[in-house]
Design a protein around this motif. Structure first.
Motif, PDB file in Angstrom:
ATOM      1  N   GLN A  53       0.842  -1.202   0.000  1.00 14.75           N
ATOM      2  CA  GLN A  53       0.000   0.000   0.000  1.00 14.75           C
ATOM      3  C   GLN A  53       0.879   1.255   0.000  1.00 14.75           C
ATOM      4  O   GLN A  53       0.614   2.208  -0.716  1.00 14.75           O
ATOM      5  CB  GLN A  53      -0.914  -0.021   1.234  1.00 14.75           C
ATOM      6  N   SER A  79       2.326   1.965  -3.373  1.00 11.51           N
ATOM      7  CA  SER A  79       1.308   2.592  -4.231  1.00 11.51           C
ATOM      8  C   SER A  79       1.133   4.061  -3.867  1.00 11.51           C
ATOM      9  O   SER A  79       0.982   4.909  -4.750  1.00 11.51           O
ATOM     10  CB  SER A  79      -0.022   1.859  -4.103  1.00 11.51           C
ATOM     11  N   LEU A  84      -6.098   5.352  -0.926  1.00 11.48           N
ATOM     12  CA  LEU A  84      -5.003   4.564  -0.360  1.00 11.48           C
ATOM     13  C   LEU A  84      -4.713   4.974   1.078  1.00 11.48           C
ATOM     14  O   LEU A  84      -4.420   4.127   1.928  1.00 11.48           O
ATOM     15  CB  LEU A  84      -3.742   4.706  -1.221  1.00 11.48           C
ATOM     16  N   MET A 123      -4.726   2.610   4.228  1.00  9.07           N
ATOM     17  CA  MET A 123      -3.537   2.447   5.073  1.00  9.07           C
ATOM     18  C   MET A 123      -3.902   2.607   6.540  1.00  9.07           C
ATOM     19  O   MET A 123      -3.462   1.824   7.387  1.00  9.07           O
ATOM     20  CB  MET A 123      -2.467   3.460   4.666  1.00  9.07           C
TER      21      MET A 123
END
Length: 181
Positions: free
Chosen positions: A96, A99, A122, A126
């Motif tokens: 993650q 990304s 994201l 997270m």
């Protein structure tokens, strides 16, 4: 390092931190030296401050990577490991984070709103992963599944550092977004 315990990975983290710190220092000094607030317009001042904040957020990501390295070394020195489930949680958060780093860098460079929208998603993911990972860790502890004292004691710190790295990526995106408005 978490999977393969290769010393080269630790060296790579140190080298990366050295590079980040060098760029932080040089870019900060350059921006301050070239930024005469008395002659700069408001837009230029705003842009300079955004650049400085972005630099500092990337620098903090490097610092936190060094913290992670130290936690993994502590676990290695204890001759124990984190559980398979915990390792999977960390690896998902790391993916993650990768990304998020990609999205914030792309957004900073190109200003595409879809990158910022993805970064926001994201970031939420997270945060949820970190919280879920902590809860799962506490559950494993209650059930006696954690046998490694050092790993048990630093696991939440590992999750927190990954989450904070994601927060700094999000800060880069937010600063970029504010400057584009």
């Amino acid at each position: 390092y978490l999977l393969h315990r290769q010393e080269e990975t630790l060296d790579w983290i140190d080298q990366g931190e050295d590079v980040v710190n060098t760029y932080d220092s040089k870019l900060t000094n350059y921006l301050i030296a070239t930024g005469d607030i008395g002659t700069m317009g408001n837009q230029d001042i705003h842009e300079q401050r955004k650049q400085l904040e972005v630099i500092k957020n990337y620098e903090r990501v490097g610092d936190l990577a060094t913290n992670l390295k130290e936690f993994f070394q502590m676990i290695e020195e204890d001759k124990h490991d984190i559980s398979h489930e915990a390792k999977e949680e960390v690896l998902r958060m790391y993916a993650q984070l990768e990304s998020m780093l990609d999205c914030c860098t792309q957004y900073f460079e190109y200003g595409r709103e879809e990158d910022y929208a993805m970064l926001c998603q994201l970031e939420e993911g997270m945060d949820a992963m970190a919280q879920n990972g902590r809860f799962a860790h506490f559950d494993r502890m209650e059930k006696g599944k954690c046998k490694a004292q050092v790993a048990e004691s630093v696991y939440c710190d590992i999750l927190e550092n990954l989450e904070r790295m994601g927060d700094h990526c999000f800060n880069v995106g937010t600063k970029t977004h504010q400057s584009l408005e």
